[in-house]
Motif scaffolding. Structure first.
Motif, PDB file in Angstrom:
ATOM      1  N   ALA C 133       4.081   3.659   0.350  1.00 22.03           N
ATOM      2  CA  ALA C 133       2.875   3.908  -0.448  1.00 22.03           C
ATOM      3  C   ALA C 133       3.186   4.854  -1.593  1.00 22.03           C
ATOM      4  O   ALA C 133       2.727   4.665  -2.716  1.00 22.03           O
ATOM      5  CB  ALA C 133       1.764   4.477   0.435  1.00 22.03           C
ATOM      6  N   LEU C 134       3.988   5.869  -1.312  1.00 21.48           N
ATOM      7  CA  LEU C 134       4.272   6.887  -2.326  1.00 21.48           C
ATOM      8  C   LEU C 134       5.222   6.378  -3.405  1.00 21.48           C
ATOM      9  O   LEU C 134       5.186   6.811  -4.549  1.00 21.48           O
ATOM     10  CB  LEU C 134       4.870   8.128  -1.661  1.00 21.48           C
ATOM     11  N   LYS C 135       6.066   5.451  -3.032  1.00 20.22           N
ATOM     12  CA  LYS C 135       7.062   4.930  -3.979  1.00 20.22           C
ATOM     13  C   LYS C 135       7.339   3.476  -3.578  1.00 20.22           C
ATOM     14  O   LYS C 135       8.330   3.175  -2.880  1.00 20.22           O
ATOM     15  CB  LYS C 135       8.333   5.779  -3.845  1.00 20.22           C
ATOM     16  N   PRO C 136       6.441   2.582  -4.041  1.00 22.88           N
ATOM     17  CA  PRO C 136       6.490   1.195  -3.552  1.00 22.88           C
ATOM     18  C   PRO C 136       7.845   0.509  -3.744  1.00 22.88           C
ATOM     19  O   PRO C 136       8.163  -0.436  -3.028  1.00 22.88           O
ATOM     20  CB  PRO C 136       5.394   0.491  -4.362  1.00 22.88           C
ATOM     21  N   ASP C 137       8.656   0.975  -4.701  1.00 28.86           N
ATOM     22  CA  ASP C 137       9.930   0.292  -4.942  1.00 28.86           C
ATOM     23  C   ASP C 137      11.088   0.958  -4.195  1.00 28.86           C
ATOM     24  O   ASP C 137      12.246   0.608  -4.400  1.00 28.86           O
ATOM     25  CB  ASP C 137      10.231   0.265  -6.453  1.00 28.86           C
TER      26      ASP C 137
ATOM     27  N   ILE D 397       5.387  -5.884   7.640  1.00 23.08           N
ATOM     28  CA  ILE D 397       4.058  -6.496   7.509  1.00 23.08           C
ATOM     29  C   ILE D 397       3.009  -5.411   7.219  1.00 23.08           C
ATOM     30  O   ILE D 397       2.131  -5.585   6.378  1.00 23.08           O
ATOM     31  CB  ILE D 397       3.699  -7.277   8.794  1.00 23.08           C
ATOM     32  N   GLN D 398       3.115  -4.292   7.935  1.00 23.11           N
ATOM     33  CA  GLN D 398       2.176  -3.187   7.671  1.00 23.11           C
ATOM     34  C   GLN D 398       2.367  -2.653   6.256  1.00 23.11           C
ATOM     35  O   GLN D 398       1.429  -2.165   5.637  1.00 23.11           O
ATOM     36  CB  GLN D 398       2.387  -2.015   8.651  1.00 23.11           C
ATOM     37  N   ALA D 399       3.612  -2.711   5.789  1.00 20.44           N
ATOM     38  CA  ALA D 399       3.907  -2.105   4.495  1.00 20.44           C
ATOM     39  C   ALA D 399       3.338  -2.900   3.328  1.00 20.44           C
ATOM     40  O   ALA D 399       3.231  -2.390   2.217  1.00 20.44           O
ATOM     41  CB  ALA D 399       5.417  -1.942   4.322  1.00 20.44           C
ATOM     42  N   ILE D 400       2.962  -4.148   3.571  1.00 18.32           N
ATOM     43  CA  ILE D 400       2.420  -4.956   2.470  1.00 18.32           C
ATOM     44  C   ILE D 400       1.247  -4.232   1.815  1.00 18.32           C
ATOM     45  O   ILE D 400       1.198  -4.052   0.603  1.00 18.32           O
ATOM     46  CB  ILE D 400       1.971  -6.348   2.989  1.00 18.32           C
ATOM     47  N   ARG D 401       0.310  -3.778   2.654  1.00 20.59           N
ATOM     48  CA  ARG D 401      -0.862  -3.094   2.097  1.00 20.59           C
ATOM     49  C   ARG D 401      -0.483  -1.720   1.547  1.00 20.59           C
ATOM     50  O   ARG D 401      -1.031  -1.274   0.537  1.00 20.59           O
ATOM     51  CB  ARG D 401      -1.964  -2.977   3.143  1.00 20.59           C
ATOM     52  N   ALA D 402       0.447  -1.038   2.216  1.00 18.42           N
ATOM     53  CA  ALA D 402       0.864   0.289   1.740  1.00 18.42           C
ATOM     54  C   ALA D 402       1.444   0.207   0.327  1.00 18.42           C
ATOM     55  O   ALA D 402       1.096   0.989  -0.553  1.00 18.42           O
ATOM     56  CB  ALA D 402       1.886   0.889   2.708  1.00 18.42           C
ATOM     57  N   LYS D 403       2.313  -0.767   0.132  1.00 12.27           N
ATOM     58  CA  LYS D 403       2.927  -0.914  -1.195  1.00 12.27           C
ATOM     59  C   LYS D 403       1.884  -1.263  -2.256  1.00 12.27           C
ATOM     60  O   LYS D 403       1.897  -0.716  -3.352  1.00 12.27           O
ATOM     61  CB  LYS D 403       3.996  -2.010  -1.165  1.00 12.27           C
ATOM     62  N   LYS D 404       1.029  -2.201  -1.926  1.00 12.98           N
ATOM     63  CA  LYS D 404      -0.010  -2.588  -2.870  1.00 12.98           C
ATOM     64  C   LYS D 404      -0.858  -1.388  -3.260  1.00 12.98           C
ATOM     65  O   LYS D 404      -1.269  -1.258  -4.408  1.00 12.98           O
ATOM     66  CB  LYS D 404      -0.924  -3.635  -2.240  1.00 12.98           C
ATOM     67  N   TYR D 405      -1.135  -0.538  -2.288  1.00  9.41           N
ATOM     68  CA  TYR D 405      -1.975   0.629  -2.569  1.00  9.41           C
ATOM     69  C   TYR D 405      -1.253   1.580  -3.511  1.00  9.41           C
ATOM     70  O   TYR D 405      -1.821   2.070  -4.486  1.00  9.41           O
ATOM     71  CB  TYR D 405      -2.333   1.318  -1.255  1.00  9.41           C
TER      72      TYR D 405
END
Lengths: 418, 418, 418, 418
Positions: C133-137, D397-405
Motif C-alpha cells: 500500500a505504501l509503495k505499490p511498485d 490476492i490480498q495485495a491487489i486492493r492494497a496496491k490499488k489503494y
C-alpha cells in the motif's frame, strides 16, 4: 392574560385549525408555523385561515433547498432504506421541519410548541425528539395525547361542531378514504381503506407518479454525475434538445420529474412503526428511487469492496433505522452521520440510465478519476499483473479450515450435506 | 499404467474437451461428469463427445430438484442478495454441483477432481472449497492455474490446433463476444465486450427474459403462498383458465416462466469478486427476483420487527457474502444456515402480485394464521387497547437522552444543525 | 554489478544475518534497517554485525513516540482487543515498522524490501500488505517463502554451517525453547514448548511483568486523566512523593511500569491466525491492560449509551480484526479509523485505580465537563424531572409486541418456556 | 367482596409488606410469592410475616436448578456480558422469577400480579415484559408507578407510620446506605452513598467475595470440563483431597465457592439502564467470572475462527443487550437463543486454571475430540501439509486492493500515513 406563546405546526387542515382555536381557548397566544418542504399547498389560504382563527402571526419557512442538501443527498449517499424498500420520504422531512419550527419558536419567544400528530404514529416521536434535543427546555403540547382534548373531540362530528361554533371554515371537498403526507421527496398514503393490507389501492389514489401502464411507450435516457456520492449534474433530452441541470434543488427536481413521468417509484408495504405497531403504507418515491439506484450502481464501479461491505452491514441499516425512529438529533445519529463522508470519497463518476414504464435500466457507468475497476485485470483472457498460481495459494489457505471441517465431520461420523 | 482416475466437470465445450484430452495424455483415466441444474444443454451430445475423446464413463446427475429445495428456497427464505442487487444465481448452483461431483468421484473411485474454471474467477474457489470440505483428501487438478497447461494453451489458436490434432470436434457456431453460465435460477453474461462497464449490452445478448419493451401490454396477476418462508403454492391464470402448482420444482419453474415473459429480472452491475477484482456482469434472474420480492413483502405483514431487523443486519448479508465467496460447506455457513429456520416460523401467508413489463407490483397480502398486523390497532382513528397517554411516557423516556444531548451541546457552546 | 538495493528488516538475530549474507550472495546491495519500538535491544551491536556481514548501511529509526501517539492511543480509544483478551501488541507495532522501513527504502533508493518472517505467521502479511500500500511498485523478498532459500536452509544446522562459512558471529547464549517479540506495548512468547496448549508456561519464561505472587503486598493507587479518550495525565505516588506525567510517551511508560511491577497484564491464549491456523501465545501486555481498563470505565460515565453500543458492536471488533490481519493501510481501515474521533468527543474525565497483585481495581471516576450521569436523576429515591408514570407508558409500548407474542404462542398451542 | 386475587412478589422487606397491606386495603385478595434463586433469606420468617399481614397464602418456589440450567449456563455458553464487564446477575434471574410468579398466579387463579420495583429501574421492565408475554391478559399492579400510592408514601416516614398503624413488624437492623439484590449468580450494590461514582465503596460493603488482599496466599488450582459449551465437571483439591462435582447446580456452586474465597469477581461500574439513565453499580459475580473466563479460553482451542467472530460480533452483544433490557420472552430473544446451540457443538474439552487473590490464571487447555488446533501445523519449524508458497499467493490476492489503494492515493497526490 396569556399563558404564553405557543408555536403550532399548522397544516391548515381541519385538525390543526381546531387545535389552534382550542389553544386560544385554553389561554395561549399562538404563532402558526408551516414549513415548505415541497408539498402541494395553498400557503396563502392557510395563512389567511390561521389569522382569521386568531393566530398572532403566521410564519412559513421555505426549507426546500436545505431539505435537499442537508438531508436528502446524505440519504442518497448512504443508500438509506427502511425494511428493504421504503425510502423514508416522510421521516427524512421531519428533522428539517422540527428545526425550522424550533427556530421560529425561539425567534418568536414561544415557550412551547404544538402539533396535530396522532398518538399512534411515528411523526409525533420524530418531531418531539427533535424539539427536545434542539431546545431541551421546550414544552410540547400534543393535544391528540391529552385526554382533555381527545376525549372532547372523540369523533369527526365533534370537530365539525366545534368548527361551526368557532366559525372555522371547513373545506367542502369530499375527504379521501385515506390520509396523505407530501413533500418533494414523496407522497404517502395510509389509513382508511388501506388498513386492509390485502386491498389493492384504487388506480385513482396515486397522485404523483404516472401509472406504468400509462407511461410513455418510448424510453427516456439520462445521465447522472456524482461527486463524493452526491448527484451534481443530470443530463437528459427534452423535446429533442439536450438539457443539463447542476444546482442541488434543480438536479433533485429533474430526477423527480423524469421518474414521475416514466412510472418509477411506487411501492406498497406493511411496515413496522417505531411504536411497535405494523401499518400499511403506499408511497410514491420517484426521485429517491432513481437517485438511489444510480448511486448504488456507481458504487459498484468505484467503491472499495470492504468499505462497501462494512458500510452496507452497519452504516446503512443503522442510519435508516435511526432516521425512521426520529433519532436525527441524537448522539448516535451524529456518530453514524460522521461515517458517510469517509465512505464516499471515491464515489465519483457518471451513470447512464434508461427509464421505461416503471423500470430503471442501467446503460453503463464510468469514472475519470477512480482506478478500482481495471478491465484488463479482470479479464479472464489476460494474465497481466496476476499469476493464476497466486490463486492456488489463496485457495490453499482458505482450504485449511474447509479440510479440517470435513475431517471433523468424518471423525464424528457425520456427513456434510446440502 | 494409469496415474489414477480423475472426475472432470465436463461442460462439453472446447475448454473442458481439451482438458479431458490433456488429462488422458498426462496418463490419467477420466470420468466425465455433468450436473443438470436446469441449463439449456444437449447432454447426449456431450456424452457422445466425451466418450469419443476417451472418457471411461460419462455421468450426468439431475440436480434440479435438490437445487430448488436445498439451496434456492433457503436463499428465498433469507432474502439472499449480494451487493444490493445480484441474487447469486451462479454461486447458488456451485455447492449443488460440487456435492454431485464428489459423490460421483467417490462412487467411481476417483482420487482427484478437475474443472475448467479460469484462475481469476469466483467459481474455482467455490468448487474447490466445496471439494476439500466434502472430501478432505481429494486432489484437485485445475489446469488453468497449472503453468504446464496454461503456458501451452496460451491462446485460442493453441486450443484449436490441439483439438484438430486430437480429433476433437469443434462447434462451428460463431462464438459470442461474452461468456455465459446458465441454470434454472438465472443466466450470467460477462467478459468480452462487457468488460467495458460503460458499454450497454446489445439487445440480442439477453436470452431468457423478454425485453420489457417487448413484453405483453396486458399485466398478468398471480398469487404465491408461503409456509415458513418457502413458496408452496403459486396460482395464476393461463388462457383464461386458473392454474395452480404446488411441487417445489413446479412452483419455481412457474415463477420463472411468469417473470421471464413479463420482462422481470434483468440486471447489469459491476461487482466485487472474492478474489479482490471488480468485474462487470449482466444477469437474468427471473424467478428469484419475483420470489424474493413476494417473500420480502409477506415478511412485512407477519415477521416480528426486531427479528426482522436482526436477520436483515446480520443473517442476510453474512449468508450472502459467504455464499458468494464459496463458503457453503464451512462451519460458519452451517452456523448461519441454522438461523434461517428460526427466523421463518411465522412467515405464512399469501402475496398477490401483478407483473407488467419488468415491474413486480404488490396487489395485497394476507395471512390466516399470523396475528402481528391488526388494522384496528394500527388505525389512527381507534384507541382500542392502547392509550395515547402511553406514547407520552414512551417519548418521555426516549427524550431523556435527547435533552441531555441538547444541554451538553449548549454547555459546550455548540449548536445542533441539520 | 548489483541487482539493486534491498532494504532488509534486520533484527540482528541468526535468521536475518543469514538472509543478509544470502542477499549479498544473490547479488543485491543491502541496507539494513531496524525500528526502535521500545524493545530491549543492543542496537550498536546489531549495526556492527550488519556492517561486518556486508550491509552498505545500517539505519535505525526511533519510532517510539509515533507508535504511542499514532497507534497505541487510538487502540486505547477504541478499546481494541482480539478474541476477547489479546490486546495485539505485536500487530499494533507492524504498521509503524512497515512505514519506517518503506521510508528508509525510498530515501535509500531501494527497489525492494526484505524480512525474515516465516511463511506461517501473521507478520509477513502485516508487513507486506503495508509495503504494497505504501509503495505499490515495491518488490518484496521473503526468503522463508522462497523454495531456493528454504530448501537450502532446511534446519538450524544449515544456518549454522552457512554462518560459519560466511564468518557470521553466532551468539552462544542457549536459545530459549520459545520465540519472543517485544516492544513497548508488550512481549509475546510462542512456539517451542508452548506449542502444546496444555503445557503451563514455566515461571522463568515471563520477562516483563512481575509474577502476581511476587508482586508487592501493598496496593498502589493512581489516577489517569483522559481527553477525548486519550490518556493525557497520569498521577501516582512514588516513595511517598506525588508524581505526575503528561507527555504521551511518559504517560505510556509510567502506566507500563506501574502495571508491570504490580503483576498486571499476563495472558495465555490459543488464538486464530489470519492464515487460518490456530496458535498458542502468551503475552505480557502491562500498559494496554491498565489503560484499556481505565478507558472502558470512564466511558461508562461519559459516553452515550447508544453511541457506545454501536461502537462496541461494530467499530471495536472491526478495527481489531483488521489490525490483527494486517489491514492497517487499507481503505477499510481508514474508514474504521475515521469513526474513532467522533465516538470520543465526550470521553473526558479522570479514573482512579488501585493495582494489587495482578488486579486492576476501579476506585472511582469523575468528569468536570460531561453531564450524562446525574445522581439525582438516577436515584431511586428522587422523582425529580421524571414521572414514574412515564415508565408505564414506555413499558406499555414495549409490551405491545410482548403480548402479541404470547397470544401467538397460545393460538398455536405452544408455550413460552425458559 | 374481593376485587380479585393478586399474586404479589413479596421480598419480606418493608416496601413489599406495605404494598401487601395496601393491596388488601384496596380490596384485593393477595397471594404472596417468593422465588428462591439462591439468595440468603429467611423464607420462614417471610412466610410468617406475609400471613400475619393478611396474605391468603404464601408460595415459595425453588428455582435454583432451573436458574442454573436454563439461564446461567446458556449465558456461559454465549459469553454474555453487558458493557464490557457486567455479567448481568440481576437480569439473568428475572425471567426465572417472572415465569415462577406467573405459574403461581395461574395456579392460584390470580387475575393480576404485583411487585415492589421502583419506577426508574430496569427490573420493573424485565418483570412486566415477562408477565405480558407469559400471560397476555394479566393485569400488572405497580404501586411505585401509581400516583395514588407513591404520593401517599412519599418518604420513609410515611412507610413506617403506615407499618405501625397496620401492625407490620419493622426490622430494627440499621439499614445499609445502599441497596442490594442477591442470588446464586451474584449480589448487586447500588443507590445511597454509591450514587457518587467517585466514592470508593467501603471495604465492609462487599459481602460474598473475599477481598483480594485478604484472600489466601496460596493459589488454588482447578479444572473445568465443558460439553457443548456447558460446564459438566469441576475438579479441585480440598484439604489435600481431590474433589469432583458433576451435577449442574453442584458445579455452579463449587465454582462460586472457589472464586469467592480467592477474591475473584468484584466489579464497580457506571452502566446504562434500559430506561436511558446511567447508574452506578457494584457487583460480586464470582461464579460467572470464573466460568466465563474458562469458557472463552476453551473456545480459543476448539471453536472455528469464523463462527467465533460471527458469534462475538452478533450473538453475544445482542443476547446481552436483550437480556439486560428484559426481552427474554420475546421473538427476538428466542431467535438469538436459537443460535447458541449451533455455535457450541465443538466446545468440548477441559481448561485448567489457577485462582490467586483475584486472578484467574489459565494453566492450559485440551480437548480429546476436537481437531482444530494442530501443533505440528502451526509450528513455525514445520512445513507439513502446507507450502509457504501458498502464503505468497494468499498475500498476492490480498495485495491487489492494497496496491490499488496506494496507487489511488498517489494519483490524487495524497499520502498514506499512520
Amino acid at each position: 392574560m396569556s399563558k404564553g406563546k405557543v408555536c403550532l405546526a399548522d397544516s391548515g387542515g381541519l385538525d390543526t385549525s381546531i387545535i389552534l382555536a382550542w389553544l386560544l381557548e385554553e389561554g395561549y397566544e399562538v404563532v402558526a408555523f408551516m414549513a415548505d418542504v415541497g408539498q402541494e399547498e395553498d400557503f396563502e389560504a392557510a395563512e389567511k385561515k390561521a389569522i382569521a382563527i386568531g393566530a398572532t402571526k403566521y410564519v412559513c419557512v421555505d426549507c426546500r433547498e436545505d431539505f435537499v442538501k442537508d438531508v436528502l443527498y446524505p440519504a442518497v449517499q448512504v443508500n438509506a432504506v427502511y425494511e428493504d424498500i421504503y425510502l423514508m420520504g416522510t421521516a427524512l422531512a421531519r428533522p428539517v421541519i422540527a428545526k425550522a419550527q424550533i427556530d421560529v419558536a425561539e425567534k418568536e419567544g414561544c415557550f412551547a410548541v404544538s402539533h396535530g400528530c396522532t398518538g399512534k404514529g411515528n411523526d409525533q416521536i420524530r418531531f418531539e425528539l427533535g424539539f427536545y434535543a434542539l431546545k431541551p427546555d421546550v414544552k410540547v403540547i400534543a393535544p391528540w395525547r391529552d385526554p382533555v382534548f381527545f376525549e372532547r373531540f372523540a369523533g369527526r362530528k365533534d370537530l365539525l361542531d366545534y368548527a361551526a361554533a368557532k366559525g372555522i371554515p371547513v373545506t367542502q371537498t369530499k375527504s379521501k378514504p385515506w390520509s396523505t403526507d407530501e413533500n418533494q421527496a414523496h407522497i404517502s398514503y395510509e389509513a382508511g381503506i388501506l388498513e386492509d393490507p390485502d386491498t389493492t389501492p384504487p388506480k385513482d389514489m396515486w397522485k404523483l407518479i404516472t401509472d406504468p401502464e400509462d407511461a410513455p411507450d418510448t424510453p427516456e435516457d439520462l445521465a447522472i454525475v456524482f461527486e463524493k456520492g452526491v448527484p451534481v449534474k443530470l443530463t437528459y433530452t427534452e423535446a429533442g434538445a439536450p438539457k443539463e441541470v447542476t444546482k442541488p434543488l434543480d438536479v433533485f427536481m429533474a430526477a423527480s420529474n423524469l421518474a414521475r413521468r416514466n412510472g418509477v417509484g411506487r411501492i406498497d408495504i406493511v411496515e413496522d412503526r417505531y411504536i411497535n405497531l405494523k401499518s400499511r403504507g403506499c408511497y410514491e418515491q420517484a426521485p429517491l428511487t432513481l437517485l438511489r439506484r444510480a448511486h448504488v450502481d456507481l458504487e459498484g464501479l468505484v467503491l472499495d469492496k470492504e468499505v462497501r461491505y462494512l458500510r452496507d452491514q452497519f452504516v446503512t441499516p443503522t442510519y435508516s433505522r435511526l432516521m425512521y425512529n426520529g433519532a436525527y438529533f441524537s448522539p448516535e445519529f451524529d456518530f453514524i452521520k460522521s461515517m458517510i463522508g469517509p465512505s464516499q470519497t471515491s464515489v465519483n463518476g457518471q451513470v447512464r440510465l434508461r427509464l421505461y414504464k416503471g423500470n430503471v435500466i442501467i446503460l453503463g457507468r464510468s469514472s475519470e478519476t477512480e482506478n478500482l475497476y481495471d478491465p484488463t485485470e479482470s479479464s479472464m483472457d489476460e494474465l497481466t499483473g496476476f499469476s493464476p498460481v497466486d490463486t492456488s495459494g489463496f485457495i490453499a489457505i482458505q482450504a485449511i479450515r474447509a479440510k479440517k471441517y470435513g475431517e471433523a465431520k468424518k471423525a464424528k461420523g457425520e456427513k456434510l450435506t446440502l
